[in-house]
Motif scaffolding. Structure first.
Motif, PDB file in Angstrom:
ATOM      1  N   ILE A  92       0.864  -1.192   0.000  1.00  0.00           N
ATOM      2  CA  ILE A  92       0.000   0.000   0.000  1.00  0.00           C
ATOM      3  C   ILE A  92       0.893   1.232   0.000  1.00  0.00           C
ATOM      4  CG2 ILE A  92      -1.728   1.313   1.274  1.00  0.00           C
ATOM      5  CD1 ILE A  92      -2.851  -1.239   0.084  1.00  0.00           C
ATOM      6  N   ALA A  93       0.757   2.058  -1.028  1.00  0.00           N
ATOM      7  CA  ALA A  93       1.600   3.250  -1.140  1.00  0.00           C
ATOM      8  C   ALA A  93       1.241   4.289  -0.089  1.00  0.00           C
ATOM      9  CB  ALA A  93       1.450   3.852  -2.541  1.00  0.00           C
ATOM     10  N   ARG A  94      -0.052   4.593   0.053  1.00  0.00           N
ATOM     11  CA  ARG A  94      -0.534   5.563   1.031  1.00  0.00           C
ATOM     12  C   ARG A  94      -1.906   5.114   1.539  1.00  0.00           C
ATOM     13  NH1 ARG A  94       3.879   7.167   0.293  1.00  0.00           N
ATOM     14  NH2 ARG A  94       4.691   9.309   0.118  1.00  0.00           N
ATOM     15  N   PRO A  95      -2.060   4.897   2.841  1.00  0.00           N
ATOM     16  CA  PRO A  95      -3.396   4.598   3.360  1.00  0.00           C
ATOM     17  C   PRO A  95      -4.355   5.740   3.069  1.00  0.00           C
ATOM     18  CG  PRO A  95      -1.722   4.034   4.976  1.00  0.00           C
ATOM     19  CD  PRO A  95      -1.020   4.817   3.892  1.00  0.00           C
ATOM     20  N   GLY A  96      -5.623   5.431   2.921  1.00  0.00           N
ATOM     21  CA  GLY A  96      -6.638   6.441   2.637  1.00  0.00           C
ATOM     22  C   GLY A  96      -7.756   6.386   3.660  1.00  0.00           C
TER      23      GLY A  96
ATOM     24  N   ILE B 142     -13.165   8.032  -0.867  1.00  0.00           N
ATOM     25  CA  ILE B 142     -11.790   7.871  -0.402  1.00  0.00           C
ATOM     26  C   ILE B 142     -10.841   8.594  -1.361  1.00  0.00           C
ATOM     27  CG2 ILE B 142     -11.618   5.643  -1.599  1.00  0.00           C
ATOM     28  CD1 ILE B 142      -9.711   4.669   0.585  1.00  0.00           C
ATOM     29  N   ASP B 143      -9.953   9.397  -0.888  1.00  0.00           N
ATOM     30  CA  ASP B 143      -9.494   9.714   0.444  1.00  0.00           C
ATOM     31  C   ASP B 143     -10.151  11.039   0.879  1.00  0.00           C
ATOM     32  OD1 ASP B 143      -7.755   9.905   2.766  1.00  0.00           O
ATOM     33  OD2 ASP B 143      -6.405  11.144   1.609  1.00  0.00           O
ATOM     34  N   VAL B 144     -10.435  11.176   2.192  1.00  0.00           N
ATOM     35  CA  VAL B 144     -11.061  12.407   2.668  1.00  0.00           C
ATOM     36  C   VAL B 144     -10.160  13.178   3.624  1.00  0.00           C
ATOM     37  CG1 VAL B 144     -13.412  11.578   2.333  1.00  0.00           C
ATOM     38  CG2 VAL B 144     -12.275  11.201   4.537  1.00  0.00           C
ATOM     39  N   GLY B 145      -8.850  13.011   3.483  1.00  0.00           N
ATOM     40  CA  GLY B 145      -7.976  13.859   4.270  1.00  0.00           C
ATOM     41  C   GLY B 145      -6.740  13.230   4.870  1.00  0.00           C
ATOM     42  N   ALA B 146      -6.518  11.953   4.636  1.00  0.00           N
ATOM     43  CA  ALA B 146      -5.291  11.349   5.163  1.00  0.00           C
ATOM     44  C   ALA B 146      -4.069  11.855   4.414  1.00  0.00           C
ATOM     45  CB  ALA B 146      -5.363   9.829   5.066  1.00  0.00           C
ATOM     46  N   ASN B 147      -4.266  12.314   3.170  1.00  0.00           N
ATOM     47  CA  ASN B 147      -3.162  12.773   2.325  1.00  0.00           C
ATOM     48  C   ASN B 147      -3.526  14.109   1.683  1.00  0.00           C
ATOM     49  OD1 ASN B 147      -1.452  10.019   2.040  1.00  0.00           O
ATOM     50  ND2 ASN B 147      -3.645   9.555   1.951  1.00  0.00           N
ATOM     51  N   ALA B 148      -2.792  15.155   2.037  1.00  0.00           N
ATOM     52  CA  ALA B 148      -3.058  16.471   1.456  1.00  0.00           C
ATOM     53  C   ALA B 148      -2.620  16.527  -0.006  1.00  0.00           C
ATOM     54  CB  ALA B 148      -2.351  17.561   2.262  1.00  0.00           C
ATOM     55  N   LYS B 149      -1.564  15.776  -0.331  1.00  0.00           N
ATOM     56  CA  LYS B 149      -1.072  15.730  -1.708  1.00  0.00           C
ATOM     57  C   LYS B 149      -1.229  14.308  -2.241  1.00  0.00           C
ATOM     58  CE  LYS B 149       2.307  19.467  -1.092  1.00  0.00           C
ATOM     59  NZ  LYS B 149       3.741  19.851  -1.185  1.00  0.00           N
TER      60      LYS B 149
ATOM     61  N   LYS C 171      -0.961  11.431  -5.719  1.00  0.00           N
ATOM     62  CA  LYS C 171      -0.468  11.036  -7.032  1.00  0.00           C
ATOM     63  C   LYS C 171      -1.511  10.135  -7.677  1.00  0.00           C
ATOM     64  CE  LYS C 171       4.475  11.134  -5.841  1.00  0.00           C
ATOM     65  NZ  LYS C 171       5.730  10.336  -5.802  1.00  0.00           N
ATOM     66  N   ALA C 172      -1.428  10.011  -8.988  1.00  0.00           N
ATOM     67  CA  ALA C 172      -2.422   9.224  -9.714  1.00  0.00           C
ATOM     68  C   ALA C 172      -2.470   7.785  -9.212  1.00  0.00           C
ATOM     69  CB  ALA C 172      -2.131   9.257 -11.207  1.00  0.00           C
ATOM     70  N   GLU C 173      -1.305   7.196  -8.950  1.00  0.00           N
ATOM     71  CA  GLU C 173      -1.281   5.798  -8.507  1.00  0.00           C
ATOM     72  C   GLU C 173      -1.890   5.623  -7.122  1.00  0.00           C
ATOM     73  OE1 GLU C 173       3.122   7.256  -8.247  1.00  0.00           O
ATOM     74  OE2 GLU C 173       1.362   7.593  -9.518  1.00  0.00           O
ATOM     75  N   TYR C 174      -1.820   6.694  -6.279  1.00  0.00           N
ATOM     76  CA  TYR C 174      -2.452   6.620  -4.963  1.00  0.00           C
ATOM     77  C   TYR C 174      -3.969   6.540  -5.130  1.00  0.00           C
ATOM     78  CZ  TYR C 174       2.002   8.657  -3.242  1.00  0.00           C
ATOM     79  OH  TYR C 174       3.313   8.929  -2.957  1.00  0.00           O
ATOM     80  N   ILE C 175      -4.511   7.437  -5.947  1.00  0.00           N
ATOM     81  CA  ILE C 175      -5.967   7.495  -6.112  1.00  0.00           C
ATOM     82  C   ILE C 175      -6.486   6.205  -6.736  1.00  0.00           C
ATOM     83  CG2 ILE C 175      -7.883   8.791  -7.140  1.00  0.00           C
ATOM     84  CD1 ILE C 175      -6.122  11.281  -7.065  1.00  0.00           C
ATOM     85  N   LEU C 176      -5.740   5.635  -7.664  1.00  0.00           N
ATOM     86  CA  LEU C 176      -6.126   4.358  -8.261  1.00  0.00           C
ATOM     87  C   LEU C 176      -6.184   3.277  -7.186  1.00  0.00           C
ATOM     88  CD1 LEU C 176      -6.694   2.515 -10.707  1.00  0.00           C
ATOM     89  CD2 LEU C 176      -4.204   2.239 -10.936  1.00  0.00           C
TER      90      LEU C 176
ATOM     91  N   VAL D 239     -12.935   4.894   7.992  1.00  0.00           N
ATOM     92  CA  VAL D 239     -11.948   3.819   8.159  1.00  0.00           C
ATOM     93  C   VAL D 239     -10.650   4.206   7.450  1.00  0.00           C
ATOM     94  CG1 VAL D 239     -11.499   1.360   7.857  1.00  0.00           C
ATOM     95  CG2 VAL D 239     -13.857   2.171   8.111  1.00  0.00           C
ATOM     96  N   LEU D 240      -9.533   4.044   8.147  1.00  0.00           N
ATOM     97  CA  LEU D 240      -8.228   4.240   7.527  1.00  0.00           C
ATOM     98  C   LEU D 240      -7.852   2.928   6.843  1.00  0.00           C
ATOM     99  CD1 LEU D 240      -5.771   6.102   7.063  1.00  0.00           C
ATOM    100  CD2 LEU D 240      -4.776   5.135   9.152  1.00  0.00           C
ATOM    101  N   LEU D 241      -8.023   2.881   5.529  1.00  0.00           N
ATOM    102  CA  LEU D 241      -7.734   1.663   4.774  1.00  0.00           C
ATOM    103  C   LEU D 241      -6.264   1.624   4.361  1.00  0.00           C
ATOM    104  CD1 LEU D 241     -10.839   1.394   2.401  1.00  0.00           C
ATOM    105  CD2 LEU D 241     -10.438   0.226   4.570  1.00  0.00           C
ATOM    106  N   GLY D 242      -5.644   0.463   4.524  1.00  0.00           N
ATOM    107  CA  GLY D 242      -4.259   0.300   4.103  1.00  0.00           C
ATOM    108  C   GLY D 242      -3.291   0.085   5.245  1.00  0.00           C
ATOM    109  N   VAL D 243      -3.802  -0.024   6.489  1.00  0.00           N
ATOM    110  CA  VAL D 243      -2.929  -0.313   7.636  1.00  0.00           C
ATOM    111  C   VAL D 243      -3.241  -1.710   8.159  1.00  0.00           C
ATOM    112  CG1 VAL D 243      -2.517   2.086   8.286  1.00  0.00           C
ATOM    113  CG2 VAL D 243      -4.535   0.909   9.183  1.00  0.00           C
TER     114      VAL D 243
END
Length: 332
Positions: A121-125, A142-149, A151-156, A287-291
């Motif tokens: 998991i690149a970045r939990p959401g 998803i995501d609603v604020g775990a990552n302010a910035k 990348k396309a691969e994160y959103i995918l 839910v914080l998904l990816g942990v």
């Protein structure tokens, strides 16, 4: 027995609202243990002695992470805070999930740095379930604020995780996935959103295209993928508007004379149905998904009712073995 670690000191109504919710849900979840972390004297004073049994326990802590604390600094300096001790219980395998109403940034940091990311998991959401007007009557974003910035691969990857959650926990077959954007056409949005659109269009998800903000609550999509900044703005807008509309409707019906009140009594059933439909509390927490374990955040202003629904949500996530399946699916 499943075990939920609960930060009993987080939120504006702690610890009473949290204890009230735990006592209410306890008989409904006989195979689930709940451990409350916080000021033992304050928590114990709210619990009848006979309720402290194999299903309910208290772990005393001496510190609390405040809303104004800097998240990463707080989890490193306040080692005996209710949130950090609860997160470490999960990390050590003494508990299976973490629930808190406290500092959102600190909870996300606890999930990522203490409990840890799932390999692959690149970045939990962060993903809530919100009410919708039709079809399944709810949707995930998803995501609603775990990552302010982003990348396309994160959103995918967030779209894939949201789809997996919708299938496993909500029971939706082949969930419809949309990308939050400023127009329906495929060429709308900035470079990031155009790139994400192409990745989703070429992938294996049931991608139905872009969705605009005014369509989020129509039931058009089961899962909405978005960058963390836009998702947070959308979430706060929905929560705020739902609250304003429901309160405005109540005021209009009760404060505009006898005939209006009589009319309100005649349509009371329909009003209650609408209120329940758009009540965000009934849909649980985000839910914080990816942990490596379920980490769930409930709004800091939540009362016992919202916490009650969130505890049932966490229990269902555990029953469905979501994290184990996540590791098999994404931990490659």
């Amino acid at each position: 027995m499943r075990t939920i670690a609960i930060d009993a000191m987080g939120g504006e109504n702690a610890p009473k609202a949290i204890v009230d919710a735990v006592l209410k849900v306890k008989p409904e979840l006989p195979e689930t243990k709940m451990v409350l972390f916080g000021d033992e004297a304050k928590i114990k004073a709210l619990i009848p002695a006979e309720q402290l049994d194999d299903q309910l326990a208290i772990v005393n802590t001496t510190e609390v992470i405040a809303d104004e604390d800097e998240p990463v600094k707080a989890i490193r300096s306040k080692k005996d805070s209710s949130m950090v001790v609860a997160a470490n219980y999960v990390k050590q395998g003494k508990a299976d999930a973490l629930l808190s109403l406290g500092n959102t940034g600190a909870l996300l940091a606890s999930g990522i740095f203490i409990i840890g990311r799932i390999k692959g998991i690149a970045r939990p959401g962060l993903m809530p379930t919100l009410p919708a007007s039709s079809y399944n009557n709810e949707f995930n974003i998803i995501d609603v604020g775990a990552n302010a910035k982003s990348k396309a691969e994160y959103i995918l990857q967030w779209a894939k995780m949201g789809t997996f959650y919708a299938e496993k926990v909500r029971g939706i077959k082949n969930p419809r996935v949309a990308l939050l954007n400023n127009g329906a056409e495929s060429d709308k949005g900035d470079d990031l959103h155009q790139e994400v659109y192409q990745l989703l269009a070429e992938g294996s998800l049931n991608f139905i295209g872009n969705i605009e903000g005014n369509e989020l609550m129509t039931g058009k999509a089961d899962v909405v993928a978005t960058d963390g900044f836009s998702g947070n703005v959308a979430l706060k807008s929905i929560e705020g508007m739902s609250s304003v509309l429901l309160h405005s409707l109540k005021d209009s019906l009760l404060n505009n004379g006898l005939f209006t009140k009589l009319g309100a009594l005649m349509i009371k059933g329909g009003i209650n149905e609408m209120r329940q439909k758009y009540d965000t509390a009934r849909h649980g927490g985000a839910v914080l998904l990816g942990v490596n374990a379920p980490v769930v955040k409930t709004h800091g202003r939540s009362g016992a009712r919202a916490i009650y629904y969130t505890l049932k949500q966490v229990d269902k996530i555990l029953k469905e073995n979501l994290i184990s399946d996540f590791k098999n699916e994404f931990g490659k």
